[in-house]
Design a protein around this motif. Sequence first.
Motif, mmCIF file in Angstrom:
data_model
loop_
_atom_site.group_PDB
_atom_site.id
_atom_site.type_symbol
_atom_site.label_atom_id
_atom_site.label_comp_id
_atom_site.label_asym_id
_atom_site.label_seq_id
_atom_site.Cartn_x
_atom_site.Cartn_y
_atom_site.Cartn_z
ATOM 1 N N ASP A 137 15.608 15.116 -9.240
ATOM 2 C CA ASP A 137 15.895 16.297 -10.058
ATOM 3 C C ASP A 137 14.939 16.312 -11.248
ATOM 4 O OD1 ASP A 137 17.038 18.527 -11.141
ATOM 5 O OD2 ASP A 137 18.822 17.514 -11.911
ATOM 6 N N GLY A 138 13.742 16.848 -11.035
ATOM 7 C CA GLY A 138 12.769 16.930 -12.120
ATOM 8 C C GLY A 138 11.764 15.789 -12.100
ATOM 9 N N GLU A 139 10.654 15.991 -12.821
ATOM 10 C CA GLU A 139 9.551 15.030 -12.762
ATOM 11 C C GLU A 139 9.879 13.650 -13.326
ATOM 12 O OE1 GLU A 139 5.087 14.503 -14.444
ATOM 13 O OE2 GLU A 139 5.518 16.469 -13.595
ATOM 14 N N PRO A 140 10.528 13.529 -14.492
ATOM 15 C CA PRO A 140 10.829 12.179 -14.982
ATOM 16 C C PRO A 140 11.652 11.368 -13.979
ATOM 17 C CG PRO A 140 11.169 13.797 -16.724
ATOM 18 C CD PRO A 140 10.938 14.578 -15.459
ATOM 19 N N ALA A 141 12.628 12.023 -13.354
ATOM 20 C CA ALA A 141 13.468 11.334 -12.354
ATOM 21 C C ALA A 141 12.631 10.946 -11.136
ATOM 22 C CB ALA A 141 14.631 12.232 -11.935
ATOM 23 N N ALA A 142 11.697 11.825 -10.751
ATOM 24 C CA ALA A 142 10.837 11.533 -9.596
ATOM 25 C C ALA A 142 9.960 10.312 -9.866
ATOM 26 C CB ALA A 142 9.968 12.756 -9.279
ATOM 27 N N LEU A 143 9.392 10.249 -11.058
ATOM 28 C CA LEU A 143 8.531 9.109 -11.407
ATOM 29 C C LEU A 143 9.337 7.814 -11.451
ATOM 30 C CD1 LEU A 143 6.251 10.683 -14.180
ATOM 31 C CD2 LEU A 143 5.768 10.402 -11.743
ATOM 32 N N ASP A 144 10.525 7.875 -12.017
ATOM 33 C CA ASP A 144 11.403 6.695 -12.036
ATOM 34 C C ASP A 144 11.732 6.250 -10.613
ATOM 35 O OD1 ASP A 144 11.460 6.577 -14.764
ATOM 36 O OD2 ASP A 144 13.416 7.547 -14.997
ATOM 37 N N ALA A 145 11.977 7.236 -9.743
ATOM 38 C CA ALA A 145 12.388 6.927 -8.370
ATOM 39 C C ALA A 145 11.276 6.242 -7.588
ATOM 40 C CB ALA A 145 12.828 8.212 -7.659
ATOM 41 N N GLN A 164 9.884 11.213 0.020
ATOM 42 C CA GLN A 164 11.305 11.612 0.051
ATOM 43 C C GLN A 164 11.964 11.419 -1.311
ATOM 44 O OE1 GLN A 164 12.871 12.952 3.035
ATOM 45 N NE2 GLN A 164 14.132 13.664 1.337
ATOM 46 N N ARG A 165 11.606 10.335 -1.998
ATOM 47 C CA ARG A 165 12.187 10.095 -3.335
ATOM 48 C C ARG A 165 11.834 11.227 -4.303
ATOM 49 N NH1 ARG A 165 14.178 4.629 -4.531
ATOM 50 N NH2 ARG A 165 14.961 3.974 -2.507
ATOM 51 N N ILE A 166 10.606 11.726 -4.176
ATOM 52 C CA ILE A 166 10.191 12.837 -5.053
ATOM 53 C C ILE A 166 10.917 14.124 -4.657
ATOM 54 C CG2 ILE A 166 8.240 14.283 -5.773
ATOM 55 C CD1 ILE A 166 6.453 11.800 -5.520
ATOM 56 N N LEU A 167 11.025 14.363 -3.352
ATOM 57 C CA LEU A 167 11.722 15.569 -2.876
ATOM 58 C C LEU A 167 13.184 15.576 -3.325
ATOM 59 C CD1 LEU A 167 10.315 15.778 0.774
ATOM 60 C CD2 LEU A 167 9.824 17.389 -1.080
ATOM 61 N N ASP A 168 13.796 14.398 -3.369
ATOM 62 C CA ASP A 168 15.224 14.286 -3.712
ATOM 63 C C ASP A 168 15.485 14.298 -5.216
ATOM 64 O OD1 ASP A 168 15.811 14.090 -1.034
ATOM 65 O OD2 ASP A 168 16.057 11.900 -1.034
ATOM 66 N N ILE A 202 0.858 -1.189 0.000
ATOM 67 C CA ILE A 202 0.000 0.000 0.000
ATOM 68 C C ILE A 202 0.893 1.236 0.000
ATOM 69 C CG2 ILE A 202 -1.802 1.244 1.267
ATOM 70 C CD1 ILE A 202 -2.567 -1.501 2.537
ATOM 71 N N GLY A 203 0.761 2.067 -1.022
ATOM 72 C CA GLY A 203 1.599 3.255 -1.136
ATOM 73 C C GLY A 203 0.800 4.532 -0.920
ATOM 74 N N TYR A 204 1.445 5.535 -0.343
ATOM 75 C CA TYR A 204 0.793 6.814 -0.051
ATOM 76 C C TYR A 204 1.547 7.965 -0.705
ATOM 77 C CZ TYR A 204 -0.066 11.153 2.533
ATOM 78 O OH TYR A 204 -0.318 12.452 2.852
ATOM 79 N N LEU A 205 0.805 8.890 -1.307
ATOM 80 C CA LEU A 205 1.348 10.179 -1.740
ATOM 81 C C LEU A 205 0.247 11.226 -1.611
ATOM 82 C CD1 LEU A 205 3.381 9.327 -4.984
ATOM 83 C CD2 LEU A 205 4.326 10.241 -2.851
ATOM 84 N N PRO A 206 0.606 12.465 -1.247
ATOM 85 C CA PRO A 206 -0.418 13.506 -1.198
ATOM 86 C C PRO A 206 -0.795 13.977 -2.599
ATOM 87 C CG PRO A 206 1.650 14.242 -0.143
ATOM 88 C CD PRO A 206 1.930 12.955 -0.842
#
Length: 268
Positions: free
Chosen positions: A245-253, A239-243, A21-25
């Motif tokens: 560098d940009g949206e494509p990297a965030a989605l990959d992370a 945290q992965r999204i905060l860290d 179960i994953g959470y994101l705002p």
Amino acid sequence: MASKLSSVLAAAKAEDRAALIGYLPAGFPTVDGGIAAVKALIEGGCDVVEVGLPHSDPVLDGAVIQTADDIALRGGVKIKDVIRTVAEVADAHPEAAVLVMTYWNPVERYGVARFAADLAAAGGAGCILPDLPVEESGEWRAAAAEHGLDTVFVVAPSSKDARLAEVTAAGSGFVYAAAVMGVTGTRAAVGSMAEDLVARTRATTELPVCVGLGVSNATQAAEVAGFADGVIVGSAFVQRILDADGEPAALDAVRSLAAELAEGVRKR
């Protein structure tokens, strides 16, 4: 008929594993970016996703989620954006159950019946309401039941057995067991109280018991999956999204973390 959430959790159980179960705002880092990120959780392997309704005073959330909520609120996120997030994710991924995690105050202000109707119309499966006391939940539960939504309540290690029985009798879908006393956040170790809490909660209910607060890697996910029906992860994804560098990297992370955690729950 089994609810969407119950069906998804039962399918994981049938595979002899815990659910992930994953959470994101919603609205983080933007409304569109948030929708893409929640979809990425499912693409990575989450069975259930919790879409957070950002709140200005998220008392149960730690610094990481508070930061994300603040970014979303500064971006102007509204309840309609939360509902839109649910709708787009549910439409793209009918295999997953999409929940809203929210404090009670915004729901009450929006209108209880209206919120339940709009969430159900968007394809939402239910709501997690961490600060709504069971004793005051009658109006919400009636509205939720009318629209086929599950109501998930939170129990904590401090909950006495009699209290656990009251909470689990009122809830549906699953029981959210907070692994530690305190706020959300990743931790070096998952609290030892969690296993005891799961056992005490199971003694009061047939509902699945899912554990959250603190899980951030596959090893911890496997550990919790050894005694719980579901593993809930939030701050680590944020945290992965905060860290990133940009949206494509965030989605990959977030996609890769979800894949790592999904592997973890299968190794229990």
